[in-house]
Motif scaffolding. Structure first.
Motif, short mmCIF file in Angstrom:
data_model
loop_
_atom_site.label_atom_id
_atom_site.label_comp_id
_atom_site.label_asym_id
_atom_site.label_seq_id
_atom_site.Cartn_x
_atom_site.Cartn_y
_atom_site.Cartn_z
N LYS A 91 1.10 -0.89 0.05
CA LYS A 91 -0.08 -0.21 -0.02
C LYS A 91 0.70 1.01 -0.05
O LYS A 91 0.56 2.17 -0.02
N MET A 92 2.40 0.94 0.18
CA MET A 92 3.08 2.61 -0.46
C MET A 92 3.46 3.44 -1.13
O MET A 92 3.97 3.88 -0.90
N PHE A 93 3.66 2.23 -2.26
CA PHE A 93 3.70 2.08 -3.75
C PHE A 93 3.29 2.02 -4.84
O PHE A 93 3.16 0.89 -4.37
N GLU A 94 3.94 2.96 -6.02
CA GLU A 94 2.69 2.31 -7.00
C GLU A 94 3.81 1.50 -7.43
O GLU A 94 4.83 0.81 -7.57
N SER A 95 2.90 0.12 -8.50
CA SER A 95 3.92 -0.59 -9.27
C SER A 95 4.69 -2.04 -8.87
O SER A 95 5.31 -2.23 -9.13
N ARG A 96 4.77 -1.72 -7.63
CA ARG A 96 6.43 -2.49 -6.87
C ARG A 96 5.79 -4.16 -7.31
O ARG A 96 6.52 -4.65 -6.94
N LEU A 97 4.11 -4.75 -7.76
CA LEU A 97 3.75 -5.57 -7.52
C LEU A 97 4.19 -6.16 -8.82
O LEU A 97 3.78 -7.21 -9.10
N PHE A 98 4.28 -5.25 -9.71
CA PHE A 98 4.06 -5.65 -11.59
C PHE A 98 5.44 -6.85 -11.72
O PHE A 98 4.90 -7.44 -12.62
N PHE A 99 6.26 -6.56 -10.70
CA PHE A 99 6.90 -8.24 -11.19
C PHE A 99 6.11 -9.33 -11.41
O PHE A 99 6.90 -9.98 -11.67
N VAL A 100 5.12 -9.68 -10.82
CA VAL A 100 4.68 -10.83 -10.36
C VAL A 100 4.14 -11.56 -11.50
O VAL A 100 4.20 -12.19 -11.91
N ASP A 101 4.16 -10.73 -13.11
CA ASP A 101 4.08 -11.52 -13.85
C ASP A 101 5.37 -12.42 -14.63
O ASP A 101 5.52 -13.02 -14.72
N SER A 102 6.09 -11.72 -13.81
CA SER A 102 8.06 -12.53 -14.10
C SER A 102 6.88 -14.49 -13.07
O SER A 102 7.82 -15.10 -13.41
N LEU A 103 7.15 -14.22 -12.15
CA LEU A 103 6.79 -15.23 -11.41
C LEU A 103 5.59 -15.92 -12.25
O LEU A 103 5.64 -17.24 -11.33
N CYS A 119 -4.89 -8.38 -8.35
CA CYS A 119 -5.98 -7.88 -7.65
C CYS A 119 -6.07 -6.07 -8.97
O CYS A 119 -6.33 -5.57 -9.70
N ASP A 120 -4.80 -5.66 -8.27
CA ASP A 120 -5.09 -4.11 -9.02
C ASP A 120 -3.12 -4.14 -7.96
O ASP A 120 -2.04 -4.47 -8.32
N PRO A 121 -2.69 -2.88 -9.13
CA PRO A 121 -1.10 -2.28 -9.03
C PRO A 121 -0.16 -2.76 -7.54
O PRO A 121 0.12 -2.36 -7.13
N HIS A 122 -1.46 -2.89 -6.07
CA HIS A 122 -0.97 -2.69 -4.54
C HIS A 122 -1.69 -4.36 -4.01
O HIS A 122 -1.20 -4.54 -2.92
N ARG A 123 -2.71 -4.75 -4.76
CA ARG A 123 -2.72 -6.06 -3.83
C ARG A 123 -2.49 -7.90 -5.26
O ARG A 123 -2.84 -7.80 -5.88
N SER A 141 14.31 -10.11 -16.58
CA SER A 141 14.93 -8.70 -16.85
C SER A 141 14.15 -8.41 -15.01
O SER A 141 12.90 -8.36 -14.68
N SER A 142 14.42 -7.57 -13.94
CA SER A 142 14.55 -6.98 -12.88
C SER A 142 13.41 -6.04 -12.92
O SER A 142 14.56 -4.57 -13.68
N PRO A 143 12.40 -4.92 -12.43
CA PRO A 143 12.05 -4.02 -12.77
C PRO A 143 12.87 -2.74 -11.83
O PRO A 143 12.65 -1.87 -12.02
N ASP A 144 13.17 -3.34 -10.56
CA ASP A 144 13.75 -2.92 -9.31
C ASP A 144 14.65 -4.10 -8.62
O ASP A 144 14.19 -5.18 -9.03
N ILE A 145 15.06 -2.73 -7.63
CA ILE A 145 16.92 -4.57 -6.87
C ILE A 145 16.07 -4.92 -5.91
O ILE A 145 16.38 -5.97 -5.58
N ARG A 146 14.54 -4.71 -5.25
CA ARG A 146 14.02 -5.87 -4.46
C ARG A 146 13.58 -7.03 -5.46
O ARG A 146 13.60 -7.72 -4.49
N ALA A 147 12.61 -6.58 -6.35
CA ALA A 147 12.18 -7.40 -6.96
C ALA A 147 13.06 -8.34 -7.77
O ALA A 147 13.09 -9.29 -7.77
#
Length: 233
Positions: free
Chosen positions: A179-191, A201-205, A220-226
């Motif tokens: 709930k704190m950052f936008e687009s952080r979950l978009f890496f799940v497509d790779s998973l 469900c949406d960009p946050h859930r 390819s990774s969108p950010d270091i945590r992903a």
């Protein structure tokens, strides 16, 4: 007076460093109070700054233009520790992490316990036992549990991706709420491409259903945590 519209770690640290060398008193309200912010405060105090309220969201700094050098030990990184907890859990191995700050790991250990990953503390050593049950704990009445991030001392946003990928190997269903950052979950497509059972469900859930057998992919990774989460996968 400085009032931060967001309890940002980097904004707090920048304001702290500026205030430590400025004339007069500065007050930072809605300050971030993560362990690494506290660590910077303690280092600035050792360099000659006068800071009160360390660990709270209101910091008072009396500047000192004559700051001097000091010796300072950087504390254990709770984000790195959380990453190694997830890594050990999904591979079924045992790991012992030495030199941890137990007080900084309370919420992290609680969140991992909710998805079935046990950890053991022995002084400043944290052990992740091998071959864990990895079973997600339902909420009261059998409801699907929800794990979300929050400013300190809540669950760290930088570990959301690690918890999510660990949950793909746990038995049961969990809702991960970033709930704190936008687009952080978009890496799940790779998973999902690797075989994970995840409903974005949406960009946050994201709803994670486990366990799932994952297989290798070129990613390819969108950010270091992903990136760390995909490496664990």
């Amino acid at each position: 007076e400085i009032f931060l519209d967001e309890a940002s770690v980097m904004a707090t640290e920048n304001a702290l460093m500026a205030a430590a060398a400025a004339e007069g008193e500065s007050v930072i309200s809605n300050a971030a109070c993560e362990p690494h912010v506290q660590g910077l405060c303690h280092m600035l105090v050792a360099m000659g700054a006068d800071i009160s309220g360390i660990g709270s969201n209101i910091l008072r700094i009396r500047g000192n233009a004559g700051l001097h050098g000091c010796t300072h030990r950087v504390m254990a990184d709770h984000i790195e520790i959380g990453s190694f907890i997830g890594l050990a859990a999904v591979t079924g191995g045992e790991i012992v992490i030495r030199g941890v700050e137990p007080e900084n790991l309370r919420m992290i250990r609680l969140a991992f316990k909710r998805i079935g990953v046990e950890t053991q503390l022995d002084g400043t050593a944290l052990k992740v036992p091998a071959k864990q049950k990895m079973e997600i704990q339902c909420d009261l009445g059998g409801a699907i549990p929800s794990i979300d991030d929050a400013p300190w001392p809540g669950f760290p946003a930088d570990l959301t991706s690690i918890l999510l990928v660990t949950a793909t190997q746990c038995r049961g269903t969990v809702l991960i709420h970033e709930k704190m950052f936008e687009s952080r979950l978009f890496f799940v497509d790779s998973l999902v491409a690797m075989g994970a059972k995840i409903v974005l469900c949406d960009p946050h859930r994201a709803v994670v259903i486990g366990p799932a057998s994952l297989y290798g992919q070129e990613l390819s990774s969108p950010d270091i945590r992903a990136g760390m989460a995909l490496l664990i996968a």
